[in-house]
Write a protein that holds these residues in place. Structure first.
Motif, PDB file in Angstrom:
ATOM      1  N   ALA A   8      38.731  31.074  46.172  1.00  0.00           N
ATOM      2  CA  ALA A   8      37.672  30.652  46.031  1.00  0.00           C
ATOM      3  C   ALA A   8      37.591  29.256  46.917  1.00  0.00           C
ATOM      4  O   ALA A   8      36.618  28.843  47.432  1.00  0.00           O
ATOM      5  CB  ALA A   8      37.370  30.206  44.492  1.00  0.00           C
TER       6      ALA A   8
ATOM      7  N   GLN B  75      30.101  34.529  45.946  1.00  0.00           N
ATOM      8  CA  GLN B  75      31.736  34.992  46.057  1.00  0.00           C
ATOM      9  C   GLN B  75      32.311  33.985  44.961  1.00  0.00           C
ATOM     10  O   GLN B  75      33.298  34.444  44.252  1.00  0.00           O
ATOM     11  CB  GLN B  75      32.437  34.733  47.466  1.00  0.00           C
ATOM     12  CG  GLN B  75      31.853  35.889  48.164  1.00  0.00           C
ATOM     13  CD  GLN B  75      32.643  35.870  49.802  1.00  0.00           C
ATOM     14  OE1 GLN B  75      32.203  34.955  50.668  1.00  0.00           O
ATOM     15  NE2 GLN B  75      33.379  36.538  49.999  1.00  0.00           N
TER      16      GLN B  75
ATOM     17  N   THR C   4      31.768  34.879  41.408  1.00  0.00           N
ATOM     18  CA  THR C   4      32.518  36.243  41.166  1.00  0.00           C
ATOM     19  C   THR C   4      34.020  36.068  40.973  1.00  0.00           C
ATOM     20  O   THR C   4      34.609  36.550  40.103  1.00  0.00           O
ATOM     21  CB  THR C   4      32.435  37.211  42.218  1.00  0.00           C
ATOM     22  OG1 THR C   4      31.175  37.263  42.537  1.00  0.00           O
ATOM     23  CG2 THR C   4      33.111  38.383  41.804  1.00  0.00           C
ATOM     24  N   LEU C   5      34.503  35.014  41.867  1.00  0.00           N
ATOM     25  CA  LEU C   5      35.931  34.723  41.703  1.00  0.00           C
ATOM     26  C   LEU C   5      36.277  33.793  40.714  1.00  0.00           C
ATOM     27  O   LEU C   5      37.603  33.826  40.227  1.00  0.00           O
ATOM     28  CB  LEU C   5      36.497  34.248  43.177  1.00  0.00           C
ATOM     29  CG  LEU C   5      36.355  34.913  44.542  1.00  0.00           C
ATOM     30  CD1 LEU C   5      36.694  34.244  45.475  1.00  0.00           C
ATOM     31  CD2 LEU C   5      37.738  35.888  44.278  1.00  0.00           C
ATOM     32  N   SER C   6      35.463  32.918  40.416  1.00  0.00           N
ATOM     33  CA  SER C   6      35.646  31.956  39.317  1.00  0.00           C
ATOM     34  C   SER C   6      34.605  31.702  38.354  1.00  0.00           C
ATOM     35  O   SER C   6      33.967  30.863  38.317  1.00  0.00           O
ATOM     36  CB  SER C   6      36.104  30.670  39.964  1.00  0.00           C
ATOM     37  OG  SER C   6      36.687  29.443  39.169  1.00  0.00           O
TER      38      SER C   6
END
Length: 195
Positions: A31, A52, A55-57
């Motif tokens: 991220a 993104q 989704t990652l964090s």
């Protein structure tokens, strides 16, 4: 167009407002890399970037829609800030003014655009303290070297805050204000050192 001195070119390269070093506690490396790539390319986070990051964090994704909104309204926010500065300092773009000739003024309006860009990174990452002390030090030196009118820039940044918060829901404004105040406070210190 005025030729930039070697000193100015070096300062521009070092005057990076944002630092993601502190973000390792809250965001995975993947991220942070997305934020860093956007900053390296001096661009706002794209829809894909924001997706993104979400989704990652997911725990730090609550304000991503606000970062997206401010990105999409950046031109009108910057225009409003510019109008406020010109209303308060009408002489600033006249011969002898701090933002004359016109390319000096253009560079400052571009800085407004970049200030908002950096603020949207902080918002998207839920980090109110997103600045780099080293980068700001070089930015201060750059502004001194170019004799940028700091009071006008601080007013511009305050106007960016006002225009941005108007775009947001009233219940978000208190949460969002510190992201703007952080950079306003940093920029306001330039004035003291450059007098």
């Amino acid at each position: 167009m005025t030729q930039l001195t070697e000193t100015v070119k070096q300062l521009i390269a070092k005057a990076r407002i944002v630092s993601f070093i502190e973000w390792e506690q809250s965001h995975p490396q993947a991220a942070i890399a997305i934020f860093q790539a956007a900053d390296d390319n001096l661009r706002y986070l794209s829809d894909e970037d924001l997706l993104q990051i979400k989704t990652l964090s997911p725990n730090n994704a609550g304000l991503i829609p606000v970062a997206e909104l401010l990105r999409d309204r950046a031109a009108e926010i910057v225009d409003e800030a510019r109008e406020k500065v010109l209303a308060s300092y009408p002489e600033i773009i006249q011969p002898g003014g701090g933002l004359y000739p016109p390319e000096r003024a253009q560079a400052c309006w571009r800085d407004f655009w970049h200030f908002l860009r950096c603020i949207t990174y902080g918002i998207a990452g839920c980090h109110t303290e997103y600045t780099s002390p080293t980068g700001l030090h070089y930015m201060n030196l750059l502004y001194q070297e170019l004799q940028v009118p700091i009071e006008a820039m601080v007013l511009g940044l305050k106007s960016i805050k006002t225009a941005s918060l108007k775009c947001c829901k009233p219940n978000q404004q208190e949460t969002l204000a510190p992201y703007f105040d952080h950079l306003i406070t940093q920029l306001a210190t330039f004035k003291i050192q450059s007098s």
